[in-house]
Scaffold this active site. Structure first.
Site, PDB file in Angstrom:
ATOM      1  N   GLY A 288       0.651  -1.114   0.217  1.00  0.00           N
ATOM      2  CA  GLY A 288      -0.132  -0.098  -0.035  1.00  0.00           C
ATOM      3  C   GLY A 288       0.963   1.499   0.261  1.00  0.00           C
ATOM      4  O   GLY A 288       0.698   1.927  -0.314  1.00  0.00           O
ATOM      5  N   ALA A 289       2.055   1.166   0.643  1.00  0.00           N
ATOM      6  CA  ALA A 289       2.775   2.591   0.678  1.00  0.00           C
ATOM      7  C   ALA A 289       3.330   3.001  -0.436  1.00  0.00           C
ATOM      8  O   ALA A 289       3.362   3.461  -0.663  1.00  0.00           O
ATOM      9  CB  ALA A 289       3.843   2.020   1.391  1.00  0.00           C
TER      10      ALA A 289
END
Ligand code: HXC
Length: 510
Positions: free
Chosen positions: A404-405
């Site tokens: 997700g980062a």
């Protein structure tokens, strides 16, 4: 006529004397400058024009009618910083402890209104005992008027607060609504209620420094963006900060001529990334090497050090830098990092400052402490901030961009304008070992098999080419040419126009 001139001189001298010699000496003995001395250091020499020097309070309670001091505890006016107009108010602790009366509040709101109408930043220098106790609700109402204007000016003109002495009650809430708060170490503190009230209510024994000094607010609470050793340093650094900021949300970015060639290449960047992917390196080295003259004004340096934010210039124009810091917690995103960077990104977007993002992030920090602390919401703040930002956005993945980062850090999918990677980039759902251990759980007992699976995953994803093949990266660039590529990209994006759908305002997860 001479007599009238002499009278004006006398009245001015009286006002300039503030609370008198004894209180001025006490101020100096504490290592603090007076309000006027502070303003003189903040603005260009001889540029300060004062308003309302003769304003007095109108209180008649508690014998106050016998105790009036012209100026009533705050100096207000305007001046220039390197030739650009700013408005300033400075609380005068020598006059009723800088406390706020109705008249004192009117002086501040007058220049708040002028700053907003005339599109110029406003700086407040705080050193004050809060609401004037003798005035009761008149003082409280005065604070309300100041707060309301802080909110209306938010996102229109830069508002900066410098805490240079005690600040309690209303004098902490107004700064809290401004863009940046700076503190002076050992002489300033901020709290809603002081140590005595804390002792009465919670039975905690705490000193003013432990409760609200710069050491607390620049690290733990993150209320303050930076601490300085003394008044002089703080004020000179405010001049430096002003040089990075536009005067308002409709004014152009300041352009500071630079001798640093935008075509400059830096061969040392080709060896910045260590051979071992688990070895850290200092992302600040990259920031300093690409910035004009290596000049970087870092914000929140002592808090959530796993992410770096601050202002630099490229080709003479301001950029906002957001960067993961592999030196701290491997550059992971946690709640504090999410909040810190989101606020900075939103500041840049308000004031049309292009955002340059450097990515080396292994993902979000796992664990109950983070989840219980609201990681989902705080991480979402950064995602939201990047996604809503319409300023030019340039992203460079130097090494890891996992999970997700990867998406959050100003990816192509969040309208990144130019997304670059170095050849050392690895873009995947997670690190290769973690991935192999999940996908091939049944082979965990067999070291060789797992090692082969890790290698397989690495070969497939530990590079930037898969993302480049999909167009999620616009280009894979040589590290040594980073400054040049970014400067050219910023030039190309100079007239970017992008509007979000009309709305009253968004609902960022607070
Ligand atoms: C009137 C005040 C004052 C105040 C200080 N003074 N605070 N006068 N109203 N709020 C005066 C003192 O009487 C004194 O006058 C001079 O300022 C210096 O104060 P000292 O106490 O001698 O200085 P020091 O020991 O350095 O202590 C500074 C201080 C302390 C920590 C700020 O004065 C203090 O605790 N003041 C009260 C803080 C407070 O509770 N304020 C109300 C917050 S509530 P002389 O004549 O002796 O020099 C609030 C509501 C707004 O602000 C909320 C809006 C949301």
């Amino acid at each position: 006529m001479q007599e009238i001139l002499a009278k004006l001189k006398l009245r001015r001298a009286e006002a300039r004397a503030g609370g008198g010699e004894k209180r001025t000496n006490a101020q100096h003995a504490r290592g603090k400058l007076t309000a006027r001395e502070r303003i003189d250091l903040l603005v260009d020499e001889g540029s300060f024009e004062e308003f309302d020097m003769f304003v007095e309070h109108r209180s008649t309670d508690f014998g106050m009618e016998k105790s009036k001091i012209p100026g009533d505890g705050v100096i207000t006016g305007w001046g220039t910083v390197n030739g650009r107009v700013i408005y300033v108010f400075a609380k005068d602790f020598t006059v009723f402890g800088g406390s706020l009366s109705e008249s004192h509040a009117r002086k501040i709101t007058k220049i708040q209104d002028m700053a907003l109408q005339n599109h110029a930043p406003i700086i407040g220098l705080f050193d004050a005992g809060g609401a004037r106790i003798q005035e009761g609700v008149n003082a409280l109402g005065g604070y309300g008027e100041v707060f309301q204007r802080n909110v209306l000016a938010s996102g229109v003109i830069p508002q900066i607060s410098v805490i240079m002495g005690p600040c309690a009650g209303g004098d902490v809430y107004s700064p809290a609504m401004t863009d940046f708060i700076f503190m002076v170490r050992d002489t300033s503190y901020m709290f809603v209620t002081g140590p005595d009230v804390v002792k009465t209510v919670t039975n905690e024994t705490v000193t003013a420094e432990e409760l609200g000094g710069a050491s607390v607010h620049t690290t733990k609470s993150s209320i303050a963006d930076k601490g300085y050793d003394n008044d002089v340093e703080a004020l000179l650094q405010m001049r430096r900060l002003i040089d990075f900021l536009p005067s308002s949300n409709t004014d152009p970015l300041p352009e500071i001529p630079s001798f640093d060639d935008t075509e400059r290449i830096d061969m040392s960047l080709d060896t910045l990334i260590p051979a071992n992917p688990n070895q850290p390196y200092d992302m600040k080295e990259l920031i300093h090497k690409i910035a004009d003259e290596g000049d970087f004004f870092e914000i929140q340096e002592a808090h959530a050090k796993n992410i770096i934010v601050g202002f630099a210039r490229l080709g003479g124009r301001t950029i906002g830098v957001v960067a993961n810091q592999p030196l701290v917690l491997a550059g992971v995103l946690d709640s504090d990092a999410g909040r810190k960077a989101a606020r900075f990104v939103r500041f840049c977007d308000c004031f049309n400052i292009p955002i340059v993002t450097f990515v080396d992030v292994p993902g979000f920090l796992p664990g109950t402490a983070q989840e219980y602390g609201g990681l989902i919401k705080h991480g979402a703040k950064l995602l939201f901030a990047f996604a809503e930002a319409t300023v030019p956005k340039i992203t460079l993945i130097t090494r890891k961009a996992y999970g997700g980062a990867y998406v959050v850090m100003s990816s192509k999918h969040l309208r990144g304008d130019l997304n670059y990677a170095w050849p050392s980039a690895e873009i995947a759902v997670m690190g290769s070992r973690g991935a192999a251990e999940i996908l091939y759980r049944s082979e965990l007992g067999d070291k060789d098999k797992i090692a082969a699976r890790v290698k397989d995953y690495e070969d497939r994803f530990a590079n930037p080419f898969v993302a480049a093949e999909r167009g999620f990266l616009d280009e894979i660039i040589m590290p040594h040419s980073t400054r040049k590529r970014m400067a050219r990209a910023l030039d190309m994006l100079r007239h970017k126009e992008l509007n979000n759908p009309w709305k009253k305002h968004d609902n960022i997860p607070l």
